[in-house]
Motif scaffolding. Structure first.
Motif, mmCIF file in Angstrom:
data_model
loop_
_atom_site.group_PDB
_atom_site.id
_atom_site.type_symbol
_atom_site.label_atom_id
_atom_site.label_comp_id
_atom_site.label_asym_id
_atom_site.label_seq_id
_atom_site.Cartn_x
_atom_site.Cartn_y
_atom_site.Cartn_z
ATOM 1 N N LEU A 68 0.825 -1.202 0.000
ATOM 2 C CA LEU A 68 0.000 0.000 0.000
ATOM 3 C C LEU A 68 0.867 1.264 0.000
ATOM 4 O O LEU A 68 0.547 2.242 -0.678
ATOM 5 C CB LEU A 68 -0.943 -0.005 1.199
ATOM 6 N N LYS A 69 1.964 1.234 0.749
ATOM 7 C CA LYS A 69 2.878 2.379 0.747
ATOM 8 C C LYS A 69 3.514 2.554 -0.626
ATOM 9 O O LYS A 69 3.654 3.673 -1.120
ATOM 10 C CB LYS A 69 3.965 2.204 1.813
ATOM 11 N N TYR A 70 3.907 1.443 -1.260
ATOM 12 C CA TYR A 70 4.485 1.502 -2.600
ATOM 13 C C TYR A 70 3.475 2.077 -3.589
ATOM 14 O O TYR A 70 3.799 2.947 -4.399
ATOM 15 C CB TYR A 70 4.927 0.114 -3.064
ATOM 16 N N SER A 71 2.264 1.590 -3.541
ATOM 17 C CA SER A 71 1.225 2.077 -4.439
ATOM 18 C C SER A 71 0.995 3.571 -4.261
ATOM 19 O O SER A 71 0.861 4.318 -5.226
ATOM 20 C CB SER A 71 -0.071 1.309 -4.184
ATOM 21 N N SER A 72 0.981 4.004 -3.016
ATOM 22 C CA SER A 72 0.780 5.416 -2.716
ATOM 23 C C SER A 72 1.907 6.283 -3.263
ATOM 24 O O SER A 72 1.660 7.303 -3.912
ATOM 25 C CB SER A 72 0.671 5.591 -1.192
ATOM 26 N N THR A 109 1.897 6.322 -7.212
ATOM 27 C CA THR A 109 0.845 7.197 -7.729
ATOM 28 C C THR A 109 1.204 8.660 -7.515
ATOM 29 O O THR A 109 1.028 9.492 -8.409
ATOM 30 C CB THR A 109 -0.500 6.878 -7.037
ATOM 31 N N TYR A 110 1.737 8.965 -6.340
ATOM 32 C CA TYR A 110 2.134 10.347 -6.039
ATOM 33 C C TYR A 110 3.243 10.808 -6.984
ATOM 34 O O TYR A 110 3.228 11.952 -7.452
ATOM 35 C CB TYR A 110 2.583 10.454 -4.583
ATOM 36 N N SER A 111 4.178 9.939 -7.305
ATOM 37 C CA SER A 111 5.261 10.281 -8.238
ATOM 38 C C SER A 111 4.696 10.615 -9.608
ATOM 39 O O SER A 111 5.107 11.587 -10.242
ATOM 40 C CB SER A 111 6.250 9.121 -8.369
ATOM 41 N N GLN A 112 3.759 9.811 -10.066
ATOM 42 C CA GLN A 112 3.139 10.071 -11.370
ATOM 43 C C GLN A 112 2.384 11.394 -11.356
ATOM 44 O O GLN A 112 2.468 12.175 -12.307
ATOM 45 C CB GLN A 112 2.203 8.928 -11.750
ATOM 46 N N GLU A 113 1.659 11.661 -10.290
ATOM 47 C CA GLU A 113 0.923 12.919 -10.190
ATOM 48 C C GLU A 113 1.874 14.116 -10.189
ATOM 49 O O GLU A 113 1.587 15.140 -10.815
ATOM 50 C CB GLU A 113 0.066 12.931 -8.929
ATOM 51 N N LEU A 114 2.994 13.993 -9.488
ATOM 52 C CA LEU A 114 3.956 15.095 -9.442
ATOM 53 C C LEU A 114 4.526 15.412 -10.816
ATOM 54 O O LEU A 114 4.571 16.581 -11.216
ATOM 55 C CB LEU A 114 5.112 14.755 -8.489
ATOM 56 N N GLN A 128 11.614 16.699 -6.423
ATOM 57 C CA GLN A 128 12.427 15.926 -5.489
ATOM 58 C C GLN A 128 12.084 16.277 -4.039
ATOM 59 O O GLN A 128 11.939 15.386 -3.197
ATOM 60 C CB GLN A 128 13.904 16.167 -5.763
ATOM 61 N N ASN A 129 11.911 17.552 -3.743
ATOM 62 C CA ASN A 129 11.576 17.960 -2.366
ATOM 63 C C ASN A 129 10.202 17.446 -1.955
ATOM 64 O O ASN A 129 10.028 16.948 -0.831
ATOM 65 C CB ASN A 129 11.636 19.478 -2.238
ATOM 66 N N LYS A 130 9.222 17.559 -2.842
ATOM 67 C CA LYS A 130 7.871 17.059 -2.519
ATOM 68 C C LYS A 130 7.889 15.552 -2.301
ATOM 69 O O LYS A 130 7.234 15.039 -1.401
ATOM 70 C CB LYS A 130 6.894 17.420 -3.635
ATOM 71 N N LEU A 131 8.644 14.858 -3.134
ATOM 72 C CA LEU A 131 8.743 13.409 -3.019
ATOM 73 C C LEU A 131 9.410 13.004 -1.707
ATOM 74 O O LEU A 131 8.954 12.098 -1.014
ATOM 75 C CB LEU A 131 9.520 12.862 -4.213
ATOM 76 N N ASP A 177 9.353 3.915 -11.591
ATOM 77 C CA ASP A 177 9.919 4.456 -12.816
ATOM 78 C C ASP A 177 8.799 5.188 -13.541
ATOM 79 O O ASP A 177 8.008 4.566 -14.255
ATOM 80 C CB ASP A 177 10.497 3.326 -13.664
ATOM 81 N N LYS A 178 8.707 6.488 -13.354
ATOM 82 C CA LYS A 178 7.600 7.277 -13.893
ATOM 83 C C LYS A 178 8.121 8.379 -14.811
ATOM 84 O O LYS A 178 9.219 8.891 -14.633
ATOM 85 C CB LYS A 178 6.786 7.922 -12.764
#
Length: 129
Positions: A39-43, A46-51, A70-73, A122-123
């Motif tokens: 679940l953490k990986y999925s989150s 998805t967040y990386s793709q959105e960014l 990078q900072n948001k991630l 890898d996004k």
């Protein structure tokens, strides 16, 4: 309640009932142990793709966008308590897209042994301009 159920059964039925209860507890433990890292990986995936999509839609890829992503991630990773070395996060760009890549291992402790689950993100930004 468990005591009442076991009292109303004979010896063989009690053994099956206790075995069933133990099986359910072990199954729940395994589900929680393995589901949490996924679940953490999925989150974070998805967040990386959105960014990368959001920053791409708002501005042409540039070095400031790379630092922002990078900072948001890194902040999201700290909040989610994901075991990632932040130096392994690679955010890059070219004239058309942003790219985010990183790999990490999430340890799962199973009392008797410890398993490391491997995850890879890898996004790249979708071209929607």
């Amino acid at each position: 309640m468990l005591n009442r159920v076991l009292r109303n059964q004979n010896g063989g039925e009690q053994a099956y009932a206790m075995g069933g209860i133990v099986f359910i507890i072990v199954a729940l433990f395994l589900i929680v142990s393995f589901a949490t890292p996924y679940l953490k990986y999925s989150s974070i995936s998805t967040y990386s793709q959105e960014l990368v999509n959001y920053d791409y839609m708002n501005d042409r890829p540039n070095p400031n966008g790379v630092r922002t992503i990078q900072n948001k991630l890194m902040n999201k990773i700290k909040v989610k308590k994901i075991p990632i070395d932040t130096t392994t996060i690679k955010v890059d760009y070219d004239l058309e897209k942003y790219y985010v890549k990183f790999e990490y291992q999430h340890p799962v402790n199973l009392f008797v042994t410890k398993i490391n689950l491997d995850f890879k993100v890898d996004k790249e930004s979708n071209k929607k301009r």
